[in-house]
Design a protein around this motif. Structure first.
Motif, mmCIF file in Angstrom:
data_model
loop_
_atom_site.group_PDB
_atom_site.id
_atom_site.type_symbol
_atom_site.label_atom_id
_atom_site.label_comp_id
_atom_site.label_asym_id
_atom_site.label_seq_id
_atom_site.Cartn_x
_atom_site.Cartn_y
_atom_site.Cartn_z
ATOM 1 N N SER A 3 0.821 -1.216 0.000
ATOM 2 C CA SER A 3 0.000 0.000 0.000
ATOM 3 C C SER A 3 0.851 1.261 0.000
ATOM 4 C CB SER A 3 -0.969 0.010 1.174
ATOM 5 O OG SER A 3 -0.285 0.087 2.398
ATOM 6 N N GLU A 4 2.050 1.213 0.602
ATOM 7 C CA GLU A 4 2.897 2.407 0.600
ATOM 8 C C GLU A 4 3.409 2.749 -0.796
ATOM 9 O OE1 GLU A 4 4.996 -1.168 2.185
ATOM 10 O OE2 GLU A 4 3.404 -0.004 3.063
ATOM 11 N N ILE A 10 -0.702 11.977 0.019
ATOM 12 C CA ILE A 10 -1.668 12.118 1.105
ATOM 13 C C ILE A 10 -1.340 13.421 1.816
ATOM 14 C CG2 ILE A 10 -0.231 10.704 2.632
ATOM 15 C CD1 ILE A 10 -2.783 9.756 4.008
ATOM 16 N N GLY A 11 -2.361 14.229 2.073
ATOM 17 C CA GLY A 11 -2.073 15.489 2.731
ATOM 18 C C GLY A 11 -3.307 16.212 3.205
ATOM 19 N N VAL A 12 -3.127 16.953 4.266
ATOM 20 C CA VAL A 12 -4.127 17.863 4.801
ATOM 21 C C VAL A 12 -3.365 19.151 5.034
ATOM 22 C CG1 VAL A 12 -5.748 18.312 6.669
ATOM 23 C CG2 VAL A 12 -5.414 15.963 5.845
ATOM 24 N N ARG A 13 -3.754 20.211 4.301
ATOM 25 C CA ARG A 13 -2.924 21.412 4.295
ATOM 26 C C ARG A 13 -3.733 22.697 4.228
ATOM 27 N NH1 ARG A 13 -0.963 19.879 -1.831
ATOM 28 N NH2 ARG A 13 -0.048 18.058 -0.892
ATOM 29 N N GLU A 14 -3.098 23.767 4.649
ATOM 30 C CA GLU A 14 -3.727 25.088 4.624
ATOM 31 C C GLU A 14 -3.507 25.815 3.310
ATOM 32 O OE1 GLU A 14 -3.217 27.548 8.086
ATOM 33 O OE2 GLU A 14 -3.037 25.785 9.370
ATOM 34 N N THR A 15 -2.656 25.300 2.461
ATOM 35 C CA THR A 15 -2.354 25.944 1.190
ATOM 36 C C THR A 15 -3.307 25.455 0.099
ATOM 37 O OG1 THR A 15 -0.703 24.249 0.742
ATOM 38 C CG2 THR A 15 0.069 26.287 1.786
ATOM 39 N N PRO A 16 -3.481 26.254 -0.961
ATOM 40 C CA PRO A 16 -4.383 25.854 -2.050
ATOM 41 C C PRO A 16 -3.992 24.499 -2.651
ATOM 42 C CG PRO A 16 -3.857 28.171 -2.247
ATOM 43 C CD PRO A 16 -2.973 27.615 -1.159
ATOM 44 N N LEU A 17 -5.021 23.765 -3.090
ATOM 45 C CA LEU A 17 -4.833 22.437 -3.656
ATOM 46 C C LEU A 17 -4.673 22.522 -5.171
ATOM 47 C CD1 LEU A 17 -7.572 20.510 -1.644
ATOM 48 C CD2 LEU A 17 -5.191 20.973 -1.014
ATOM 49 N N ARG A 63 -3.285 10.128 9.720
ATOM 50 C CA ARG A 63 -3.307 8.699 10.040
ATOM 51 C C ARG A 63 -4.649 8.086 9.659
ATOM 52 N NH1 ARG A 63 -2.375 8.097 15.854
ATOM 53 N NH2 ARG A 63 -4.616 8.193 16.068
ATOM 54 N N GLU A 64 -5.739 8.779 9.969
ATOM 55 C CA GLU A 64 -7.078 8.285 9.633
ATOM 56 C C GLU A 64 -7.294 8.270 8.121
ATOM 57 O OE1 GLU A 64 -9.053 6.906 11.860
ATOM 58 O OE2 GLU A 64 -7.592 7.383 13.416
ATOM 59 N N LEU A 65 -6.792 9.287 7.432
ATOM 60 C CA LEU A 65 -6.909 9.323 5.977
ATOM 61 C C LEU A 65 -6.127 8.167 5.356
ATOM 62 C CD1 LEU A 65 -7.820 10.557 3.337
ATOM 63 C CD2 LEU A 65 -6.010 12.280 3.574
ATOM 64 N N ARG A 66 -4.954 7.897 5.867
ATOM 65 C CA ARG A 66 -4.167 6.765 5.367
ATOM 66 C C ARG A 66 -4.917 5.446 5.574
ATOM 67 N NH1 ARG A 66 0.648 5.759 3.541
ATOM 68 N NH2 ARG A 66 1.421 7.841 4.000
ATOM 69 N N ALA A 67 -5.568 5.280 6.711
ATOM 70 C CA ALA A 67 -6.323 4.049 6.976
ATOM 71 C C ALA A 67 -7.459 3.879 5.959
ATOM 72 C CB ALA A 67 -6.869 4.053 8.401
ATOM 73 N N LEU A 116 -13.300 6.192 -2.015
ATOM 74 C CA LEU A 116 -12.325 7.031 -1.313
ATOM 75 C C LEU A 116 -12.971 8.318 -0.801
ATOM 76 C CD1 LEU A 116 -9.500 7.823 -0.381
ATOM 77 C CD2 LEU A 116 -8.993 8.495 -2.751
ATOM 78 N N ILE A 117 -13.682 9.044 -1.647
ATOM 79 C CA ILE A 117 -14.273 10.301 -1.192
ATOM 80 C C ILE A 117 -15.397 10.053 -0.195
ATOM 81 C CG2 ILE A 117 -15.857 10.582 -3.154
ATOM 82 C CD1 ILE A 117 -14.016 13.374 -1.179
ATOM 83 N N ASP A 118 -16.205 9.029 -0.418
ATOM 84 C CA ASP A 118 -17.297 8.747 0.530
ATOM 85 C C ASP A 118 -16.758 8.372 1.910
ATOM 86 O OD1 ASP A 118 -19.154 9.309 -1.446
ATOM 87 O OD2 ASP A 118 -19.697 7.211 -1.798
ATOM 88 N N ASP A 119 -15.743 7.501 1.945
ATOM 89 C CA ASP A 119 -15.184 7.091 3.236
ATOM 90 C C ASP A 119 -14.400 8.223 3.895
ATOM 91 O OD1 ASP A 119 -16.379 4.672 2.751
ATOM 92 O OD2 ASP A 119 -14.514 3.530 2.597
ATOM 93 N N LEU A 120 -13.732 9.030 3.101
ATOM 94 C CA LEU A 120 -13.036 10.194 3.654
ATOM 95 C C LEU A 120 -14.037 11.079 4.387
ATOM 96 C CD1 LEU A 120 -10.504 12.449 1.751
ATOM 97 C CD2 LEU A 120 -12.272 13.407 3.188
#
Length: 143
Positions: A3-4, A10-17, A63-67, A116-120
């Motif tokens: 999986s790696e 994978i990211g959660v960020r304050e900057t524009p996507l 961590r939760e997003l990776r799971a 992916l989006i639904d579970d996220l």
């Protein structure tokens, strides 16, 4: 494939996507189909005008997003997968989330990306605070 090797971004960020960043991350020579989902800040919710919103996240968010991503990889023939979510203050039209999955065939790519989006949205500890034009506000996803 581990999986790696399949979870490419994978990211959660304050900057524009960037849609291009996510799309490029899932490129794979074995993929016949790639699906990208882009969530944007809209100007209304339940017929109320939205002024702006903000997202906040629990410290365990990545961590939760990776799971969630690992489960999608386990359940579908994913060649590559990526997900980024914005936190902080966002304006109408800003990108809030971008996810993508590439698979050998298009149907699998659509299914994996939707999962992916639904579970996220259902499982990853990210909360949306909407501020409405009428002065009201609403928390979405908060316990």
């Amino acid at each position: 494939m581990a999986s790696e090797d399949v979870i490419r971004l994978i990211g959660v960020r304050e900057t524009p996507l960037s849609v291009d960043e996510v799309f490029n991350a899932v490129g794979d020579p074995g993929a016949g189909g790639t699906t990208v989902f882009v969530g944007t800040v809209r100007d209304t919710d339940h017929a109320r005008a939205v002024r702006r919103l903000s997202y906040s996240a629990h410290p365990t968010v990545e961590r939760e997003l990776r799971a969630v991503m690992e489960k999608v990889v386990a359940d579908y023939p994913v060649k590559a997968i990526a997900a980024v979510h914005r936190i902080g203050e966002l304006e109408i039209g800003d990108l809030a989330v971008v996810v993508a999955a590439s698979c050998p065939h298009r149907g699998e790519a659509f299914e994996a990306c939707r999962r992916l989006i639904d579970d996220l949205k259902a499982q990853v500890p990210i909360w949306k605070h909407q501020l409405f034009e009428d002065g009201g506000d609403e928390w979405v996803g908060a316990c």
